[in-house]
Write a protein that holds these residues in place. Structure first.
Motif, PDB file in Angstrom:
ATOM      1  N   ASP A 139       0.835  -1.196   0.000  1.00 14.86           N
ATOM      2  CA  ASP A 139       0.000   0.000   0.000  1.00 14.86           C
ATOM      3  C   ASP A 139       0.880   1.261   0.000  1.00 14.86           C
ATOM      4  O   ASP A 139       2.108   1.167   0.131  1.00 14.86           O
ATOM      5  N   PRO A 140       0.293   2.454  -0.174  1.00 17.58           N
ATOM      6  CA  PRO A 140       1.079   3.690  -0.244  1.00 17.58           C
ATOM      7  C   PRO A 140       2.006   3.922   0.948  1.00 17.58           C
ATOM      8  O   PRO A 140       3.076   4.523   0.787  1.00 17.58           O
ATOM      9  N   GLY A 141       1.612   3.453   2.143  1.00 21.68           N
ATOM     10  CA  GLY A 141       2.497   3.589   3.294  1.00 21.68           C
ATOM     11  C   GLY A 141       3.794   2.822   3.101  1.00 21.68           C
ATOM     12  O   GLY A 141       4.884   3.305   3.452  1.00 21.68           O
ATOM     13  N   ASN A 142       3.702   1.626   2.527  1.00 22.99           N
ATOM     14  CA  ASN A 142       4.899   0.841   2.219  1.00 22.99           C
ATOM     15  C   ASN A 142       5.751   1.522   1.159  1.00 22.99           C
ATOM     16  O   ASN A 142       6.980   1.471   1.203  1.00 22.99           O
ATOM     17  N   TRP A 143       5.094   2.139   0.191  1.00 20.18           N
ATOM     18  CA  TRP A 143       5.841   2.853  -0.852  1.00 20.18           C
ATOM     19  C   TRP A 143       6.743   3.912  -0.233  1.00 20.18           C
ATOM     20  O   TRP A 143       7.924   4.026  -0.581  1.00 20.18           O
ATOM     21  N   ALA A 144       6.168   4.699   0.677  1.00 16.29           N
ATOM     22  CA  ALA A 144       6.936   5.780   1.294  1.00 16.29           C
ATOM     23  C   ALA A 144       8.139   5.221   2.061  1.00 16.29           C
ATOM     24  O   ALA A 144       9.258   5.735   1.952  1.00 16.29           O
ATOM     25  N   SER A 183      21.206  -1.891   1.388  1.00 15.77           N
ATOM     26  CA  SER A 183      21.564  -2.485   2.681  1.00 15.77           C
ATOM     27  C   SER A 183      20.366  -2.864   3.545  1.00 15.77           C
ATOM     28  O   SER A 183      20.503  -3.664   4.475  1.00 15.77           O
ATOM     29  N   LEU A 184      19.174  -2.314   3.264  1.00 15.77           N
ATOM     30  CA  LEU A 184      18.006  -2.622   4.093  1.00 15.77           C
ATOM     31  C   LEU A 184      17.025  -3.591   3.418  1.00 15.77           C
ATOM     32  O   LEU A 184      15.896  -3.767   3.893  1.00 15.77           O
ATOM     33  N   LEU A 185      17.453  -4.240   2.340  1.00 13.65           N
ATOM     34  CA  LEU A 185      16.590  -5.235   1.701  1.00 13.65           C
ATOM     35  C   LEU A 185      16.264  -6.389   2.641  1.00 13.65           C
ATOM     36  O   LEU A 185      15.201  -7.016   2.535  1.00 13.65           O
ATOM     37  N   TRP A 186      17.148  -6.680   3.580  1.00 20.15           N
ATOM     38  CA  TRP A 186      16.912  -7.778   4.529  1.00 20.15           C
ATOM     39  C   TRP A 186      15.664  -7.529   5.376  1.00 20.15           C
ATOM     40  O   TRP A 186      15.025  -8.484   5.835  1.00 20.15           O
ATOM     41  N   VAL A 187      15.304  -6.270   5.571  1.00 18.77           N
ATOM     42  CA  VAL A 187      14.114  -5.948   6.370  1.00 18.77           C
ATOM     43  C   VAL A 187      12.864  -6.476   5.671  1.00 18.77           C
ATOM     44  O   VAL A 187      11.945  -6.988   6.316  1.00 18.77           O
ATOM     45  N   VAL A 188      12.838  -6.362   4.339  1.00 21.53           N
ATOM     46  CA  VAL A 188      11.705  -6.888   3.568  1.00 21.53           C
ATOM     47  C   VAL A 188      11.646  -8.407   3.695  1.00 21.53           C
ATOM     48  O   VAL A 188      10.569  -8.989   3.845  1.00 21.53           O
ATOM     49  N   SER A 195       4.612  -2.987 -13.632  1.00 24.49           N
ATOM     50  CA  SER A 195       5.146  -1.622 -13.665  1.00 24.49           C
ATOM     51  C   SER A 195       6.564  -1.578 -13.110  1.00 24.49           C
ATOM     52  O   SER A 195       7.455  -0.938 -13.687  1.00 24.49           O
ATOM     53  N   PHE A 196       6.777  -2.278 -12.000  1.00 24.13           N
ATOM     54  CA  PHE A 196       8.116  -2.259 -11.409  1.00 24.13           C
ATOM     55  C   PHE A 196       9.110  -3.098 -12.205  1.00 24.13           C
ATOM     56  O   PHE A 196      10.306  -2.788 -12.237  1.00 24.13           O
ATOM     57  N   ILE A 197       8.620  -4.152 -12.858  1.00 22.69           N
ATOM     58  CA  ILE A 197       9.505  -4.908 -13.760  1.00 22.69           C
ATOM     59  C   ILE A 197       9.988  -3.989 -14.884  1.00 22.69           C
ATOM     60  O   ILE A 197      11.182  -3.964 -15.227  1.00 22.69           O
ATOM     61  N   TYR A 198       9.061  -3.201 -15.435  1.00 19.25           N
ATOM     62  CA  TYR A 198       9.415  -2.241 -16.483  1.00 19.25           C
ATOM     63  C   TYR A 198      10.431  -1.229 -15.962  1.00 19.25           C
ATOM     64  O   TYR A 198      11.428  -0.935 -16.629  1.00 19.25           O
ATOM     65  N   ILE A 229       7.669  -7.210  -4.962  1.00 16.67           N
ATOM     66  CA  ILE A 229       7.286  -5.838  -5.294  1.00 16.67           C
ATOM     67  C   ILE A 229       7.921  -4.845  -4.320  1.00 16.67           C
ATOM     68  O   ILE A 229       8.428  -3.791  -4.729  1.00 16.67           O
ATOM     69  N   ASN A 230       7.903  -5.165  -3.025  1.00 20.37           N
ATOM     70  CA  ASN A 230       8.546  -4.287  -2.047  1.00 20.37           C
ATOM     71  C   ASN A 230      10.049  -4.195  -2.300  1.00 20.37           C
ATOM     72  O   ASN A 230      10.649  -3.121  -2.194  1.00 20.37           O
ATOM     73  N   SER A 231      10.660  -5.336  -2.633  1.00 20.86           N
ATOM     74  CA  SER A 231      12.087  -5.333  -2.956  1.00 20.86           C
ATOM     75  C   SER A 231      12.358  -4.473  -4.184  1.00 20.86           C
ATOM     76  O   SER A 231      13.355  -3.734  -4.239  1.00 20.86           O
ATOM     77  N   ALA A 232      11.462  -4.565  -5.179  1.00 26.08           N
ATOM     78  CA  ALA A 232      11.639  -3.782  -6.410  1.00 26.08           C
ATOM     79  C   ALA A 232      11.625  -2.282  -6.121  1.00 26.08           C
ATOM     80  O   ALA A 232      12.360  -1.516  -6.752  1.00 26.08           O
ATOM     81  N   MET A 233      10.792  -1.863  -5.168  1.00 22.96           N
ATOM     82  CA  MET A 233      10.754  -0.445  -4.798  1.00 22.96           C
ATOM     83  C   MET A 233      12.112   0.005  -4.252  1.00 22.96           C
ATOM     84  O   MET A 233      12.633   1.063  -4.631  1.00 22.96           O
ATOM     85  N   ILE A 234      12.674  -0.796  -3.353  1.00 21.93           N
ATOM     86  CA  ILE A 234      13.975  -0.452  -2.773  1.00 21.93           C
ATOM     87  C   ILE A 234      15.069  -0.507  -3.841  1.00 21.93           C
ATOM     88  O   ILE A 234      15.948   0.367  -3.890  1.00 21.93           O
ATOM     89  N   LEU A 235      15.022  -1.521  -4.705  1.00 24.93           N
ATOM     90  CA  LEU A 235      16.007  -1.635  -5.784  1.00 24.93           C
ATOM     91  C   LEU A 235      15.966  -0.410  -6.692  1.00 24.93           C
ATOM     92  O   LEU A 235      17.011   0.143  -7.067  1.00 24.93           O
ATOM     93  N   LEU A 236      14.748   0.001  -7.067  1.00 24.41           N
ATOM     94  CA  LEU A 236      14.592   1.160  -7.940  1.00 24.41           C
ATOM     95  C   LEU A 236      15.130   2.422  -7.276  1.00 24.41           C
ATOM     96  O   LEU A 236      15.859   3.207  -7.907  1.00 24.41           O
ATOM     97  N   ALA A 237      14.772   2.607  -6.002  1.00 21.81           N
ATOM     98  CA  ALA A 237      15.239   3.797  -5.277  1.00 21.81           C
ATOM     99  C   ALA A 237      16.757   3.786  -5.104  1.00 21.81           C
ATOM    100  O   ALA A 237      17.418   4.823  -5.223  1.00 21.81           O
ATOM    101  N   ALA A 238      17.314   2.600  -4.845  1.00 20.03           N
ATOM    102  CA  ALA A 238      18.765   2.496  -4.650  1.00 20.03           C
ATOM    103  C   ALA A 238      19.520   2.771  -5.950  1.00 20.03           C
ATOM    104  O   ALA A 238      20.552   3.448  -5.948  1.00 20.03           O
TER     105      ALA A 238
END
Length: 417
Positions: free
Chosen positions: A38-43, A55-60, A169-172, A255-264
């Motif tokens: 959800d949007p809270g996870n995105w933030a 470095s924080l992918l382990w949290v996911v 979307s995140f795969i793209y 999907i959560n990992s993809a968000m962190i990967l994209l941001a990193a």
């Protein structure tokens, strides 16, 4: 060779776990996964990736493991008893215990809906430049129409479609950036605590296990009519449910990992710290192009709409359960629960000046309520009176209470940090 041909002619082969059977049971877990993205996870995820890289992918990874255990456990409650968590609390605990917990759970669902509606509104502002207030109204109206006019099966299919859009979307997006996969692999499995990272670590962990998802999972099991009376049927359903939960939670993890990967790979690499979702979208455009920014906003819209639908369903389930009823959108108690959650959340948005701050406050409210729901669930599933022969084993009870304590402590730390 002769034996092979003879075996092919046989029609009495033992029936094993078949692909068609698996697809019949996939669905409830994916509805829960929506709350996981959800949007809270995105933030939280974009803050984690932009500030601390991989470095924080382990949290996911850790939060997903805990979520699998808790969601599988609460699904057991629904399968074995035929009751959702709210109904079971009403039936098996004293009113002085169940009413306060379920009452606060309704308040938590309002807080959840607030965050989800805000997410959809923020996405509409990104895509169409619609003001947050009007975006919130449009999101609420669309979700209300979905809930009050569609059957559960149609909503489930819509949610699966939304989750698919988010994932694609995140795969793209990931194809547009250069990921340091060795560093990401280490980050997934190696706990690390960079200086100043505790707040984000706790926010990622705290946003994963949400109280409304625990109520929702036990309820949608009933919508699939999974409850069986004989041991053989129950064991079969439990097996399929485990597959559904594992599959769905792994999708959420990806999907959560993809968000962190994209941001990193974009913001951390460029030395940019993301502090709000609008900023993430505006920064993606010069880095990856306009298409990437549009895809990002579209995925956020899908996340906002789908998670608002599930938070509304959860509210209806919790409120109906207080009166000993299961969720059904044509039932007055379920309708009141849905309207309370969406209506009050929308009303509160009119008084929120800072949408991003509103997301943070909503997560704080969830943090307060979460320990009560988790301990209620574990107490019920550890009771032989409730679960019969399917009561938690001693080892399972120990693990579940340990997770409950960890999640509670982390959320409390987040609340007062």
């Amino acid at each position: 060779m002769k034996n092979i041909f003879q075996d092919l002619k046989r029609k009495d082969h033992k029936r094993y776990l078949g692909g068609l059977d698996v697809f019949r049971y996939i669905g409830p877990g994916l509805l829960v996964t929506v709350g996981f993205i959800d949007p809270g996870n995105w933030a939280s995820n974009f803050a984690a990736g932009s500030e601390f890289g991989y470095s924080l992918l382990w949290v996911v990874t850790l939060s997903t493991i805990m979520l699998i255990v808790l969601q599988h456990n609460v699904a057991h409650l629904g399968i074995v008893t035929g009751l959702c968590l709210s109904e079971a609390a009403t039936k098996y605990t004293p009113k002085w215990v169940s009413r306060p917990i379920l009452g606060t759970a309704v308040l938590a669902s309002i807080s959840t809906s607030l965050a989800e509606i805000l997410g959809g509104a923020i996405a509409l502002e990104m895509l169409l430049d619609i003001p947050i207030i009007w975006g919130a109204v449009l999101t609420t109206l669309f979700v209300s129409i979905m809930l009050f006019t569609n059957s559960y099966k149609k909503i489930e299919r819509a949610i699966i479609a939304f989750v698919s859009v988010i994932g694609l979307s995140f795969i793209y997006e990931l194809f547009l950036v250069e990921i340091d996969w060795p560093a990401a692999t280490i980050g997934w499995v190696t706990p690390s605590f960079p200086k100043g990272s505790m707040l984000i670590i706790m926010s990622v962990l705290g946003a994963v296990v949400m109280p409304h998802n625990l109520f929702l999972h036990s309820e949608v099991i009933q919508s699939h009519e999974y409850n069986k009376k004989d041991d053989a049927s129950i064991k079969k359903v439990l097996k399929y449910e485990l597959f559904d939960t594992l599959f769905s939670m792994i999708v959420g993890w990806a999907i959560n990992s993809a968000m962190i990967l994209l941001a990193a790979a974009t913001f951390f690499k460029s030395g940019i710290q993301v502090e709000e979702l609008q900023q993430a979208k505006s920064l993606l455009e010069p880095l990856l192009g306009s298409n990437a920014a549009i895809v990002f906003a579209l995925a956020l819209l899908m996340a906002g709409i789908s998670s608002t639908i599930t938070s509304g369903m959860a509210a209806g389930s919790i409120f109906a359960g207080i009166f000993g009823e299961s969720y059904h959108i044509k039932d007055s108690h379920s309708q009141v629960g849905v309207l309370l959650s969406l209506g009050i959340a929308l009303l509160l948005i009119f008084f929120i000046g800072d949408p991003f701050k509103g997301l943070i406050i909503s997560q704080m409210i969830l943090s307060i309520q979460l320990p009560f729901t988790v301990f209620l669930q574990v107490g019920l599933t550890s009771s032989r009176k409730v679960m019969g022969d399917y009561v938690n084993s001693r080892w399972s009870t120990f693990v579940l209470y340990a997770i409950a304590i960890i999640v509670s402590a982390l959320n409390i730390m987040l609340l007062f940090s």
